[in-house]
Write a protein that holds these residues in place. Structure first.
Motif, mmCIF file in Angstrom:
data_model
loop_
_atom_site.group_PDB
_atom_site.id
_atom_site.type_symbol
_atom_site.label_atom_id
_atom_site.label_comp_id
_atom_site.label_asym_id
_atom_site.label_seq_id
_atom_site.Cartn_x
_atom_site.Cartn_y
_atom_site.Cartn_z
ATOM 1 N N PRO A 90 -12.307 6.373 1.948
ATOM 2 C CA PRO A 90 -12.052 6.996 0.641
ATOM 3 C C PRO A 90 -13.109 6.671 -0.412
ATOM 4 C CG PRO A 90 -10.019 6.165 1.559
ATOM 5 C CD PRO A 90 -11.128 5.655 2.451
ATOM 6 N N GLU B 148 -8.058 2.407 -3.352
ATOM 7 C CA GLU B 148 -7.720 3.118 -2.127
ATOM 8 C C GLU B 148 -8.099 2.269 -0.913
ATOM 9 O OE1 GLU B 148 -6.028 5.853 -2.121
ATOM 10 O OE2 GLU B 148 -6.097 6.130 -4.289
ATOM 11 N N TYR C 72 -2.487 10.238 4.685
ATOM 12 C CA TYR C 72 -3.149 9.681 3.511
ATOM 13 C C TYR C 72 -3.543 10.794 2.533
ATOM 14 C CZ TYR C 72 -6.807 8.001 0.468
ATOM 15 O OH TYR C 72 -7.565 7.740 -0.642
ATOM 16 N N PHE D 191 -2.758 11.260 -1.408
ATOM 17 C CA PHE D 191 -3.870 11.236 -2.354
ATOM 18 C C PHE D 191 -3.943 12.527 -3.163
ATOM 19 C CE2 PHE D 191 -8.326 12.219 -3.335
ATOM 20 C CZ PHE D 191 -8.681 11.091 -4.073
#
Length: 221
Positions: A54, A59, A72, A76
């Motif tokens: 990321p 993160e 994920y 996000f």
């Protein structure tokens, strides 16, 4: 974000499709098979791609495995979602994606490399290509018996995914990880004439998914 990948991997294609669908800006780093272990093991403890970095405060440093990357990315960047909101449909997409990952993605690999080692040699007749194909066949145990089993699994896959002939979505009426996974993991078959001729609707859907996700089409289109 940075995606660590093999450029030819259909599992890495899954991750690229998801990033494109979310319209998340990212870069790729193409790793060298074999040497990739030196980079990945310290990051994830694993040796498989794709791996997403990321590269943002707060993160995770690295996320391994395309399914984990999907989950994920949905946290996000929640919209557009990769999963249906209805719990039963969400579970169906997860089960379908897992089956595509564990069975059909492997079957595609076996049939594809068997083809490339035989009548498909003309795609790239170079010595390097032939050596690489032989290495892959030995690494994964791609034997005539294994290829026969893989073909039977792909036949089942075409039956399970037959709803794609009438609908642009595999589960309910929502575009999801099931569509992404099927489009990515079946994409190597675009180079095999027998599948293009027998299942043209599969490749229509693969094209549609790539267009939706702003991802270049795979070889064979």
């Amino acid at each position: 974000m940075l995606l660590l990948q093999f450029s030819t991997s259909h599992y890495c294609r899954k991750a690229r499709l998801a990033l494109g669908y979310k319209k998340i800006a990212y870069q790729v780093e193409n790793l060298t098979p074999g040497l990739h272990i030196l980079k990945l093991r310290p990051l994830t403890g694993l040796t498989t791609v794709p791996v997403l970095l990321p590269q943002q405060p707060g993160e995770p440093e690295a996320i391994a495995d395309s399914t984990a990357i999907f989950k994920y990315l949905d946290k996000f960047c929640p919209e557009p979602s990769l999963y249906p909101t209805e719990p039963i449909l969400k579970k169906q997409t997860e089960l379908l994606e897992d089956w595509l990952d564990e069975s059909i993605g492997t079957a595609t690999r076996f049939v594809y490399y068997d083809y490339r080692a035989g009548e498909g040699q003309s795609i790239d007749p170079s010595l390097f290509s032939r050596l690489l194909i032989n290495v892959v066949r030995r690494q994964y145990g791609i034997t005539p018996g294994a290829v026969k089993l893989a073909r039977s699994r792909l036949l089942l896959a075409m039956q399970v995914l037959s709803s794609w002939q009438e609908s642009s979505t595999l589960v309910g009426d929502t575009f999801s990880i099931a569509d992404l996974a099927a489009a990515a993991l079946l994409s190597p078959l675009a180079l095999l004439p027998e599948y293009r001729e027998a299942y043209p609707w599969i490749f229509d859907r693969i094209r549609e998914v790539h267009d939706r996700c702003n991802e270049p089409l795979p070889p064979g289109f």
